[in-house]
Design an enzyme around this catalytic site. Structure first.
Site, PDB file in Angstrom:
ATOM      1  N   ARG A  49       0.821  -1.221   0.000  1.00 52.91           N
ATOM      2  CA  ARG A  49       0.000   0.000   0.000  1.00 52.91           C
ATOM      3  C   ARG A  49       0.846   1.258   0.000  1.00 52.91           C
ATOM      4  O   ARG A  49       0.399   2.323  -0.372  1.00 52.91           O
ATOM      5  CB  ARG A  49      -0.864   0.017   1.266  1.00 52.91           C
ATOM      6  N   LYS A 148      -0.186 -19.724   6.698  1.00 49.42           N
ATOM      7  CA  LYS A 148      -0.903 -19.819   7.954  1.00 49.42           C
ATOM      8  C   LYS A 148      -0.899 -18.469   8.680  1.00 49.42           C
ATOM      9  O   LYS A 148      -0.014 -17.665   8.396  1.00 49.42           O
ATOM     10  CB  LYS A 148      -0.340 -20.938   8.826  1.00 49.42           C
ATOM     11  N   HIS A 178       5.741 -24.386   6.368  1.00 56.92           N
ATOM     12  CA  HIS A 178       7.151 -24.267   5.963  1.00 56.92           C
ATOM     13  C   HIS A 178       7.998 -25.439   6.472  1.00 56.92           C
ATOM     14  O   HIS A 178       9.074 -25.693   5.957  1.00 56.92           O
ATOM     15  CB  HIS A 178       7.743 -22.914   6.374  1.00 56.92           C
ATOM     16  N   LYS A 182      11.565 -28.179   4.688  1.00 55.77           N
ATOM     17  CA  LYS A 182      12.886 -28.451   5.266  1.00 55.77           C
ATOM     18  C   LYS A 182      13.441 -29.746   4.693  1.00 55.77           C
ATOM     19  O   LYS A 182      12.751 -30.762   4.655  1.00 55.77           O
ATOM     20  CB  LYS A 182      12.782 -28.549   6.801  1.00 55.77           C
ATOM     21  N   GLU A 216      11.895 -24.000  21.125  1.00 51.04           N
ATOM     22  CA  GLU A 216      12.443 -22.719  20.682  1.00 51.04           C
ATOM     23  C   GLU A 216      13.011 -21.961  21.869  1.00 51.04           C
ATOM     24  O   GLU A 216      12.444 -22.020  22.970  1.00 51.04           O
ATOM     25  CB  GLU A 216      11.350 -21.871  20.046  1.00 51.04           C
ATOM     26  N   ASP A 235      -0.490 -22.370  16.761  1.00 52.92           N
ATOM     27  CA  ASP A 235       0.697 -21.883  16.041  1.00 52.92           C
ATOM     28  C   ASP A 235       1.606 -23.032  15.600  1.00 52.92           C
ATOM     29  O   ASP A 235       2.213 -22.964  14.536  1.00 52.92           O
ATOM     30  CB  ASP A 235       1.467 -20.924  16.974  1.00 52.92           C
ATOM     31  N   HIS A 240       2.570 -27.776  12.121  1.00 56.45           N
ATOM     32  CA  HIS A 240       3.907 -28.386  12.019  1.00 56.45           C
ATOM     33  C   HIS A 240       3.990 -29.750  12.723  1.00 56.45           C
ATOM     34  O   HIS A 240       4.467 -30.727  12.151  1.00 56.45           O
ATOM     35  CB  HIS A 240       4.974 -27.472  12.623  1.00 56.45           C
ATOM     36  N   LYS A 340       8.001 -22.103  23.695  1.00 52.41           N
ATOM     37  CA  LYS A 340       8.901 -20.959  23.507  1.00 52.41           C
ATOM     38  C   LYS A 340       9.642 -20.725  24.818  1.00 52.41           C
ATOM     39  O   LYS A 340       9.172 -21.115  25.880  1.00 52.41           O
ATOM     40  CB  LYS A 340       8.092 -19.717  23.144  1.00 52.41           C
TER      41      LYS A 340
HETATM   42  C1  BG6 Z   1       6.094 -20.499  12.739  1.00 53.32           C
HETATM   43  C2  BG6 Z   1       5.474 -20.012  14.024  1.00 53.32           C
HETATM   44  O1  BG6 Z   1       5.131 -21.170  11.970  1.00 53.32           O
HETATM   45  O2  BG6 Z   1       7.164 -21.401  13.034  1.00 53.32           O
HETATM   46  C3  BG6 Z   1       6.523 -19.341  14.896  1.00 53.32           C
HETATM   47  O3  BG6 Z   1       4.444 -19.070  13.725  1.00 53.32           O
HETATM   48  C4  BG6 Z   1       7.702 -20.265  15.107  1.00 53.32           C
HETATM   49  O4  BG6 Z   1       5.954 -18.980  16.153  1.00 53.32           O
HETATM   50  C5  BG6 Z   1       8.219 -20.801  13.770  1.00 53.32           C
HETATM   51  O5  BG6 Z   1       8.715 -19.520  15.760  1.00 53.32           O
HETATM   52  C6  BG6 Z   1       9.285 -21.871  13.977  1.00 53.32           C
HETATM   53  O6  BG6 Z   1       9.836 -22.197  12.750  1.00 53.32           O
HETATM   54  P1  BG6 Z   1      11.346 -22.703  12.631  1.00 53.32           P
HETATM   55  O7  BG6 Z   1      11.493 -23.050  11.187  1.00 53.32           O
HETATM   56  O8  BG6 Z   1      12.207 -21.554  13.083  1.00 53.32           O
HETATM   57  O9  BG6 Z   1      11.475 -23.881  13.532  1.00 53.32           O
END
Ligand code: BG6
Length: 490
Positions: A49, A148, A178, A182, A216, A235, A240, A340
């Site tokens: 935008r 997502k 994603h 990997k 994480e 999330d 995942h 986290k």
């Molecule tokens: C994302 C989440 O989908 O994956 C994040 O929204 C998370 O909260 C991330 O940190 C982790 O991805 P990766 O590839 O760093 O393990």
């Protein structure tokens, strides 16, 4: 996952062009594709935008890209060649009138395939897909990519499916997880289906439990607004972790064809034992971090992060015992674990084998000996480690676990692509194998929904854990109760 031919020309249109995902991940990924000769015939349109010039856009893009592209892969001349393919267009995704301009730009760049990547809030999916369709930008040569969160529950996810499905056929829709981009996750398929020795062992007869962890160190950073309404279950688990579980548990697909793989994943999702309120209490643990120390640095608690209300009940940690009701896996717990602000960043799958039925070797003083286990480390390192019991040299018959290691980094000298590189190339090629099909998405939501509902109705809220620890102690109890313990090689 078979190699479909790459189109001679393509347009890649990024909605949300000034956002983090585009500048930090997608443009760097396309730069790498360009360096590897995969962007020939490609044009990239970044939409936003903001009233900024092309030069201003590229100035920000280069500074972000340099943060995320390893110095060893950076080359000024190659970047300059790459950005010659990129144009910034000031288009407001919420203004249907702006789409005529987009259509005009795309008409000036005829291509075999046009990909619309919606790196925007899901609330914009309806207006974007509708406006693209109004301009006729939904023909068989177009694809739409959804990031997502695809909803916050089953109903909102179905609403997205319905809105996008009004204009695009399932074969044109690419839902990104994603994790599936990997290398290490694809390697899991290679390990299971490229070797025959594991197959007879890969079942309840020989496996006692499976642990899938995504830990994480980071907190929620500046994403408070998003995270507070999301939480770890939506999330990380709904997408995942469940996808990883599918890759571990699925039957061998008949080929690498997109639907062959996705049909097998679907069967796993169909076999997941559904939760009710009682099993949610028994088989799930949720936690929220409090201030602590991570990586030697003091860090704030979740409630002290920006945009988080003082009475927040959002979980930043989840542990779940999942069960799969089929012949291969009945009775084998799959423990899913994510959080986290944990002590380290790692993703891994640990397959624990049963103990021997009869001990002939003396047991250690603790009275137990760890049975064999297979560790598949997905990140940050990528390795497979098989722990076996071996005899300690000497005149006793004492045994000790030793490991057989396969470190992928040391085995291949070719560069390992980032997840988004692989996924973008697959979208351009039209290969859906690594993307989530609508029915998978729906079943994943169906499975997590009773957990969400039971937690929402429970006034207790999440347990607390100190940042820099492995979460609430009751997560360990989830396993010890079944006679298992977390794999602790970190
Ligand atoms: C994302 C989440 O989908 O994956 C994040 O929204 C998370 O909260 C991330 O940190 C982790 O991805 P990766 O590839 O760093 O393990």
């Amino acid at each position: 996952m078979s190699q479909l031919p790459f189109p001679k020309s393509f347009n890649l249109v990024f909605f949300g062009g000034t956002g983090d995902l585009v500048t930090r991940k997608l443009l760097p990924a396309m730069y790498q594709c360009h360096r590897n000769g995969h962007a020939e015939g490609g044009r990239i349109f970044c939409l936003g935008r903001r009233a900024i010039t092309q030069d201003e856009y590229l100035a920000t893009a280069v500074s972000k890209a340099r943060e995320f592209i390893p110095a060893s892969d950076w080359d000024d001349a190659e970047w300059a060649e790459f950005v010659a393919r990129v144009s910034y267009e000031q288009i407001d995704a919420e203004k249907p009138a702006d789409y005529a301009l987009l259509k005009q730009r795309l008409d000036q760049s005829p291509a075999e395939t046009t990909v619309f990547f919606l790196s925007v809030m899901p609330s914009l999916f309806t207006v974007i897909c509708g406006s693209l369709a109004e301009q006729g930008l939904n023909g068989p040569d177009t694809r739409v990519v959804l990031e997502k969160p695809l909803g916050h529950d089953l109903a909102s996810s179905n609403a997205i499916t319905e809105a996008v499905g009004r204009h695009y056929h399932e074969k044109q829709i690419y839902r990104i997880d994603h994790y599936l981009g990997k290398e290490s996750v694809q390697n899991l398929m290679a390990l299971r289906f490229g070797n025959s020795f594991l197959e007879p062992l890969w079942r309840r007869m020989w496996i006692s439990n499976v642990q899938i962890t995504i830990a994480e160190q980071v907190g929620i950073g500046t994403r408070g607004g998003f995270y507070e309404g999301t939480g770890a279950l939506r999330d990380m688990v709904q997408n995942h972790l469940l996808q990883l579980l599918c890759f571990v548990a699925m039957e061998p697909p008949v080929s690498l064809d997109s639907d062959a793989i996705r049909n097998e994943k679907m069967k796993v999702l169909e076999s997941l034992v559904p939760f009710d309120a009682e099993s949610v209490h028994r088989n799930t643990v949720r936690g929220q971090y409090r201030p602590g120390v991570v990586g030697g640095e003091p860090v704030p608690g979740y409630l002290d992060e920006g945009n988080i209300p003082a009475d927040s009940k959002t979980e930043t940690f989840v542990a779940i015992r999942a069960d799969i009701a089929n012949w291969r896996w009945a009775g084998v717990p799959f423990y899913l674990f994510t959080g986290k602000r944990l002590p380290s960043r790692l993703a891994e799958i640990v397959v624990h084998f049963h103990d021997v039925p009869h001990h002939i070797f003396p047991l250690p003083k603790s009275g137990t000996r760890a049975p064999a286990k297979l560790v598949i480390r997905l990140q940050p390192e990528e390795y497979i480690r098989l722990y076996l019991n071996a005899k300690v040299p000497g005149d006793s018959m004492e045994l000790q676990p030793v490991s057989l290691d396969l470190n992928f980094a040391g085995k291949f000298t070719v560069r390992r692509a980032e997840g988004y590189e692989r996924l973008l190339l697959d979208i351009i090629r039209g290969n859906q194998a690594l993307f989530v099909r609508q029915d998978e998405l729906e079943l994943a939501w169906r499975w997590v929904e009773p957990i969400l509902n039971t937690w929402a109705a429970d006034p207790k809220g999440p347990e607390h854990y100190k940042a820099g620890t492995w979460g609430p102690s009751s997560s360990a109890a989830l396993l010890s109760r079944d006679g298992h313990c977390w794999h602790d090689e970190v």
